[in-house]
Motif scaffolding. Structure first.
Motif, PDB file in Angstrom:
ATOM      1  N   LEU A  20       9.922  16.158   5.927  1.00 48.70           N
ATOM      2  CA  LEU A  20       9.141  17.058   6.221  1.00 48.70           C
ATOM      3  C   LEU A  20       9.398  18.614   5.497  1.00 48.70           C
ATOM      4  O   LEU A  20       7.174  19.447   5.576  1.00 48.70           O
ATOM      5  N   ASP A  21       8.864  18.002   4.012  1.00 50.90           N
ATOM      6  CA  ASP A  21       8.573  18.948   3.154  1.00 50.90           C
ATOM      7  C   ASP A  21       7.916  18.578   2.343  1.00 50.90           C
ATOM      8  O   ASP A  21       7.382  18.806   0.807  1.00 50.90           O
ATOM      9  N   GLY A  22       6.988  17.306   3.190  1.00 52.24           N
ATOM     10  CA  GLY A  22       5.552  16.921   2.639  1.00 52.24           C
ATOM     11  C   GLY A  22       5.623  15.862   1.016  1.00 52.24           C
ATOM     12  O   GLY A  22       4.769  15.424   0.470  1.00 52.24           O
ATOM     13  N   GLN A  23       7.428  15.693   1.027  1.00 50.10           N
ATOM     14  CA  GLN A  23       8.170  14.812  -0.092  1.00 50.10           C
ATOM     15  C   GLN A  23       7.379  13.225   0.282  1.00 50.10           C
ATOM     16  O   GLN A  23       7.425  12.497   1.833  1.00 50.10           O
ATOM     17  N   ALA A  24       6.879  12.496  -0.386  1.00 54.44           N
ATOM     18  CA  ALA A  24       6.510  11.189   0.010  1.00 54.44           C
ATOM     19  C   ALA A  24       7.978  10.340   0.402  1.00 54.44           C
ATOM     20  O   ALA A  24       8.646  10.653  -0.644  1.00 54.44           O
ATOM     21  N   VAL A  25       7.729   9.582   1.604  1.00 50.45           N
ATOM     22  CA  VAL A  25       8.398   8.573   1.769  1.00 50.45           C
ATOM     23  C   VAL A  25       8.021   7.348   1.255  1.00 50.45           C
ATOM     24  O   VAL A  25       7.429   6.865   2.133  1.00 50.45           O
ATOM     25  N   SER A  26       9.390   6.462   0.679  1.00 51.74           N
ATOM     26  CA  SER A  26       9.065   4.759   0.977  1.00 51.74           C
ATOM     27  C   SER A  26       8.762   4.302   1.839  1.00 51.74           C
ATOM     28  O   SER A  26       9.850   4.432   2.736  1.00 51.74           O
ATOM     29  N   VAL A  44      -5.166  -0.624  19.463  1.00 52.31           N
ATOM     30  CA  VAL A  44      -4.117  -0.891  18.657  1.00 52.31           C
ATOM     31  C   VAL A  44      -4.124  -1.857  16.865  1.00 52.31           C
ATOM     32  O   VAL A  44      -4.735  -2.814  17.158  1.00 52.31           O
ATOM     33  N   VAL A  45      -3.540  -0.694  15.679  1.00 54.19           N
ATOM     34  CA  VAL A  45      -4.150  -1.622  14.682  1.00 54.19           C
ATOM     35  C   VAL A  45      -2.391  -1.768  14.170  1.00 54.19           C
ATOM     36  O   VAL A  45      -1.625  -0.765  14.359  1.00 54.19           O
ATOM     37  N   THR A  46      -2.287  -3.012  13.289  1.00 52.27           N
ATOM     38  CA  THR A  46      -0.812  -3.586  12.772  1.00 52.27           C
ATOM     39  C   THR A  46      -0.955  -2.325  11.498  1.00 52.27           C
ATOM     40  O   THR A  46      -2.059  -2.511  11.466  1.00 52.27           O
ATOM     41  N   LEU A  47       0.325  -1.368  11.168  1.00 54.56           N
ATOM     42  CA  LEU A  47      -0.029  -1.477  10.200  1.00 54.56           C
ATOM     43  C   LEU A  47       1.032  -1.449   8.821  1.00 54.56           C
ATOM     44  O   LEU A  47       2.178  -2.035   9.639  1.00 54.56           O
ATOM     45  N   LEU A  48       0.566  -1.927   8.159  1.00 50.73           N
ATOM     46  CA  LEU A  48       1.599  -2.637   6.604  1.00 50.73           C
ATOM     47  C   LEU A  48       2.013  -1.645   5.937  1.00 50.73           C
ATOM     48  O   LEU A  48       0.847  -0.876   5.155  1.00 50.73           O
ATOM     49  N   PRO A  49       3.011  -2.323   4.653  1.00 48.08           N
ATOM     50  CA  PRO A  49       3.548  -0.659   3.621  1.00 48.08           C
ATOM     51  C   PRO A  49       1.532  -1.367   2.868  1.00 48.08           C
ATOM     52  O   PRO A  49       1.542  -2.442   1.976  1.00 48.08           O
ATOM     53  N   ASP A  50       1.537  -0.320   1.775  1.00 48.83           N
ATOM     54  CA  ASP A  50       0.086  -0.194   1.113  1.00 48.83           C
ATOM     55  C   ASP A  50       0.779   1.134   0.172  1.00 48.83           C
ATOM     56  O   ASP A  50      -0.109   1.998   0.141  1.00 48.83           O
ATOM     57  N   GLY A  51       1.571   0.585  -0.784  1.00 50.46           N
ATOM     58  CA  GLY A  51       1.463   1.510  -1.753  1.00 50.46           C
ATOM     59  C   GLY A  51       3.191   2.424  -1.650  1.00 50.46           C
ATOM     60  O   GLY A  51       3.619   2.170  -0.787  1.00 50.46           O
ATOM     61  N   ASP A  52       3.445   3.438  -2.080  1.00 54.22           N
ATOM     62  CA  ASP A  52       4.453   4.003  -2.740  1.00 54.22           C
ATOM     63  C   ASP A  52       4.978   4.495  -1.205  1.00 54.22           C
ATOM     64  O   ASP A  52       5.800   4.716  -0.546  1.00 54.22           O
ATOM     65  N   ASN A  53       3.880   5.491  -0.726  1.00 53.74           N
ATOM     66  CA  ASN A  53       3.907   5.811   0.651  1.00 53.74           C
ATOM     67  C   ASN A  53       3.703   5.942   1.283  1.00 53.74           C
ATOM     68  O   ASN A  53       2.916   6.479   2.686  1.00 53.74           O
TER      69      ASN A  53
END
Length: 87
Positions: A20-26, A44-53
């Motif tokens: 909520l503070d706009g900080q990146a979440v891993s 429907v699109v499957t989303l996968l981790p791609d970088g820090d946040n």
């Protein structure tokens, strides 16, 4: 969501995850989906981790002024969160 995609073709869907503070979440170990809604069309699109946040996927869609996206992400060891977007 690619705003310039006028014809249905493979386009990226990228979601940046922040608190909520706009900080990146891993997003390590996260899972997610994005449901793209445009008129009677639903993708429907499957989303996968791609970088820090970031979460990223690819889908065949065309952008429209009335398109909406429902994003669902489950972070590792945490509950599921949802957000709605109108690009």
């Amino acid at each position: 969501i690619e705003k310039e995609a006028k014809a249905a073709m493979d386009n990226p869907v990228v979601v940046y995850v922040t608190n909520l503070d706009g900080q990146a979440v891993s997003t390590t170990g996260a899972t997610g989906t994005a449901m793209l809604l445009s008129g009677n069309d639903k993708t429907v699109v499957t989303l996968l981790p791609d970088g820090d946040n970031r979460m990223k996927g690819t889908a065949k869609y065309a952008s429209t002024p009335t398109m909406k996206a429902l994003v669902t992400i489950t972070l590792a060891g945490k509950g599921t969160e949802q957000a709605r977007y109108m690009p």
